[in-house]
Design a protein around this motif. Structure first.
Motif, PDB file in Angstrom:
ATOM      1  N   CYS A   1      36.697 -11.192  62.569  1.00 11.93           N
ATOM      2  CA  CYS A   1      35.692 -12.073  63.150  1.00 11.93           C
ATOM      3  C   CYS A   1      34.370 -11.825  62.424  1.00 11.93           C
ATOM      4  CB  CYS A   1      35.536 -11.785  64.628  1.00 11.93           C
ATOM      5  SG  CYS A   1      34.190 -12.705  65.409  1.00 11.93           S
TER       6      CYS A   1
ATOM      7  N   CYS B   1      34.721 -12.417  71.308  1.00 12.14           N
ATOM      8  CA  CYS B   1      33.614 -13.371  71.472  1.00 12.14           C
ATOM      9  C   CYS B   1      34.114 -14.810  71.559  1.00 12.14           C
ATOM     10  CB  CYS B   1      32.618 -13.236  70.330  1.00 12.14           C
ATOM     11  SG  CYS B   1      33.231 -13.884  68.766  1.00 12.14           S
TER      12      CYS B   1
ATOM     13  N   CYS C   1      38.875 -14.920  68.139  1.00  9.48           N
ATOM     14  CA  CYS C   1      38.394 -13.561  68.378  1.00  9.48           C
ATOM     15  C   CYS C   1      38.477 -13.301  69.879  1.00  9.48           C
ATOM     16  CB  CYS C   1      36.956 -13.403  67.906  1.00  9.48           C
ATOM     17  SG  CYS C   1      36.237 -11.830  68.416  1.00  9.48           S
TER      18      CYS C   1
HETATM   19 ZN    ZN Z   1      34.147 -12.151  67.619  1.00  8.99          ZN
END
Ligand code: ZN
Ligand code: ADP
Length: 744
Positions: A462, A483, A480
């Protein structure tokens, strides 16, 4: 004669506001307004309208009276937060290092997610179930999209919003419309779903004759309730030993003494069965959950406050139910991590339940098949009283557990990606042929957790976090899990341009695909955060599973919990190793708990159950103990390690985490945070050091861990770093976490 009319005695109130400021604020009560400690009020705070709680009332103030602003209004009419809850909030603020206002806000959760009552289009099954299943297979060849839609609706187990159908199957309107035309599906307009708890109506909550162990446990607790003093019990009962029945019987007694009870369950949407059992046994249950509207919550509050409802059931925050004359708090599955809140105030409902029990002279019962080391440690030191249910109740027998050493599997099987051992495959075949149900457990969602370049060995990471991105096939995206950032799958390696990336590892999505390929006749459903995003999805899939519309249920830890399905005769743990090497002192404990809990889903009815645990580490003590159903030997080993390393139950932990734009800033901040700790006895400080996941959402993370070996040293450490948040700057956030749930 001129008479100076005396100013009417102004009354001032102290108001706690939901701000990270550890003090209360003084406001004036306008003439004609009355308020008492516990009232919720609206005030103006530097131009912002905020809700707060009155914590004290007085006739005078040290401030220049002209400077004191009036409150704007008293909210909720005459509803008062009981004194006991005010006191609980004070203790929460002191223990968890938050402001009283933040603590009080948690006791009055005001989610107020008022959703409109729009009616939205759904499709549901019209044809008989068998016919629909047949059609799924027949359509597979020539009408893939229709087959997919039909299968999805079957798996969903109830009316499914059309938007979700399209999104989940990546199809347009035409496939479902065709299915409607052919009479397989029908379209219905339904009110948008409120997060209403649907206690499973299939629950009849038979009132069983207690067995001797249950009887003894009930008697002990009831004795204590009758005595009317606080006491904490740890009810250690193997899976299926009838703990719920024990809680129910104790509650009957509690109510007959005119007292009330609170039952906390892990995550309410995952435990419809348990909640259903309570709701069907007692007429006066208030089910509390975060999806209630303000009006509903007000109504439930009133019912509890007025004693019209005597039992509150809910997740973590139901601990703050304003019941009158509290006699009992039950924490079902006390080992569950969801009892810890991971945002401010970061309280642990289990620890706070004991505090509430002390304040209100109530008995607390912690129940689990796999008590935490903290709780069993206290039971062994006689801080808690231990009660045991060593056998399954009723017809169920503990399942037979086979450990499958994956190192012995042929290379080709391993190279194929999904490792379903021959043993597991053969047993699945056999169970499905016998029309039994199968649970497959894998604690990792997505298709494959790593997309690796075979040329240079780099994984796709990421851009905002220091973790690799998970490949999700159905979404066609790398995601990811920290996030939620998504991106397209690169054709070639972003680092070395090598063509063709390698999908490394297995998630539930890949497992589902493999199982569907192997067993095309079986109806397979998956339960993980990706498929359960819709409201009510859990209840629906579980209901479908209970009605035997699903043959194989695949899932993450969501399916490990409290489910009781008599026709599940095989549970497969696809990988016991996913959590074993997580850098957390609880890695072994969590692995043991999870394996033991998942295994406990098998053989709960008349039929015998089998569990297959696949692992590359058959000699690991947590895996070994789980395979032997041997909680005691696990605890014995684990306590030795904890003692040597000084982790709970031999200490209480404090974690301080700094997050900043630059690594240097996070580091410097922690260097300052650690200073006041120097010279405190009976503590040990680990760090400051980079957090395991050193970057999340573009923020660099450093942390330190403080082990406090005595209650006094915990208090000293809290006093020393209690206001650590004051160090925060515009660009650096700092968080204090007591009894931290995650160390990542
Ligand atoms: Zn992330
Ligand atoms: P636990 O919560 O300990 O895992 P449950 O409360 O779900 O166990 O009980 C497991 C099963 O045993 C349930 O189907 C329950 O109805 C049944 N049961 C509980 N107590 C008895 C009993 N005394 N006799 C027969 N069956 C019982």
């Amino acid at each position: 004669m001129t008479e100076l009319s005396p100013e009417p005695a102004a009354t001032f109130v102290q108001v706690a506001l939901n701000l990270p400021l550890r003090r209360e604020f003084t406001y004036r009560l306008p003439a004609g307004t009355t308020a008492r400690p516990g009232n919720r009020v609206r005030v103006n705070f530097h131009g912002r309208a905020l809700g707060g709680i009155v914590t004290a009332v007085s006739g005078t103030t040290d401030l220049p009276p002209a400077k004191v602003k009036p409150i704007e209004s008293v909210l909720d009419g005459d509803l008062l937060l009981p004194d006991s809850l005010l006191e609980l909030a004070r203790r929460m603020a002191a223990t968890y290092g938050c402001s009283l206002g933040e603590a009080l806000d948690a006791t009055l959760p005001s989610v107020a997610k008022r959703r409109g009552q729009r009616r939205i289009p759904h499709v549901e099954l019209k044809a008989p179930h068998d016919l629909a299943r047949q059609a799924v297979l027949e359509l597979e060849e020539k009408h893939q999209a229709q087959s997919r839609v039909l299968r999805t609706v079957i798996e969903y187990g109830g009316p499914m919003p059309i938007l979700d159908v399209r999104r989940r199957t990546q199809t347009s309107d035409s496939p479902w419309q065709t299915l409607v035309k052919h009479g397989l599906l029908k379209k219905v307009l339904l009110a948008e779903e409120l997060e209403e708890l649907v206690p499973s109506l299939d629950e009849h909550a038979v009132r069983h004759e207690l067995n001797a162990h249950q009887r003894a446990a009930v008697d002990r607790v009831v004795q204590s309730v009758t005595a009317g003093a606080h006491r904490t019990f740890l009810l250690h009962g193997v899976t299926g030993s009838g703990k719920t029945e024990v809680y129910l019987r104790i509650l009957e007694e509690v109510r007959s003494h005119g007292r009330s009870g609170i039952v906390l369950v892990p995550e309410i949407s995952l435990t419809p069965q348990t909640v259903g059992r309570f709701a069907s046994r007692f007429p006066d249950v208030a089910v509390l959950h975060s999806g209630l509207t303000d009006a509903e919550r007000g109504r439930q509050w009133q019912r509890l406050l007025q004693g019209k409802a005597k039992i509150a059931v809910g997740a973590r925050s139901a601990l703050f139910a304003p019941v009158q004359n509290l006699g009992l708090i039950v924490i079902d599955e006390e080992h569950e991590t969801s009892f810890k809140q991971d945002s401010t105030p970061r309280y642990h409902a289990r620890e706070l339940a004991i505090v509430r029990g002390q304040i209100e002279n109530a008995v607390v019962v912690l129940g689990s098949a796999t008590p935490t080391l903290e709780s069993i440690g206290k039971a062994r030191r006689s801080v808690y009283e231990l009660l045991t249910l060593p056998e399954r109740a009723g017809a169920g027998r503990l399942p037979k557990i086979l450990v499958q050493d994956l190192r012995a599997e042929p290379k080709e099987a391993r190279r194929a990606g999904v490792v379903l051992s021959r043993t597991l495959l053969v047993m699945m075949q056999e169970r499905l042929a016998a029309k039994d149900q199968v649970l497959l457990f894998l604690n990792r969602r997505g298709y494959s957790p790593v997309l690796l370049c075979p040329g240079c060995g780099e994984a796709v990471k990421c851009e905002s976090c220091s973790v690799s991105m998970t490949w999700h096939v159905r979404r066609g995206r790398l995601i990811c899990h920290w996030c939620c950032r998504e991106k397209r799958r690169p054709e070639t390696c972003p680092t070395c341009q090598h063509a063709g990336m390698h999908e490394l590892g297995v998630g539930t999505e890949r497992l589902e695909q493999a199982v569907k390929q192997r067993f095309p006749e079986a109806i397979v459903a998956r339960m993980d955060a990706d498929t359960m995003a819709e409201r009510g999805a859990h209840e629906r899939v579980l209901a479908a599973f209970r009605r035997r519309h699903i043959d194989v249920l695949i899932g993450t830890q969501m399916i490990a919990k409290g489910l009781d399905f008599p026709d599940v005769t095989l549970v497969g743990v696809v990988s016991a190793d996913t959590g074993l090497f997580v850098p957390d002192y609880r890695a072994a404990e969590r692995t043991f708990q999870l394996l033991h809990q998942v295994a406990g889903r098998a053989g709960r009815g008349e039929k015998a159950g089998t569990v297959v645990i696949q692992t590359f580490c058959p000699d690991n003590y947590a895996v070994e103990a789980a395979a032997k159903n041997d909680y005691d030997s696990f605890v014995q080993q684990e306590l030795v390690f904890r003692k040597i390393a000084g982790y709970p139950p031999f200490s209480r932990l404090l974690r301080v985490l700094a997050e900043a734009r630059t690594e240097a800033e996070a580091q410097q901040l922690l260097q300052r945070a650690v200073e006041p700790l120097h010279g405190i006895d009976d503590i040990e400080v680990l760090g400051p050091s980079p957090a395991v996941i050193v970057r999340v959402k573009d923020q660099w993370r450093w942390h330190m861990l403080v082990k406090c070996f005595q209650p006094t040293s915990f208090a000293a450490a809290m006093a020393a770093i209690g206001t650590v948040e004051d160090l925060a700057t515009r660009t650096c956030r700092i968080t204090l976490d007591v009894d931290p749930g995650s160390l990542m």
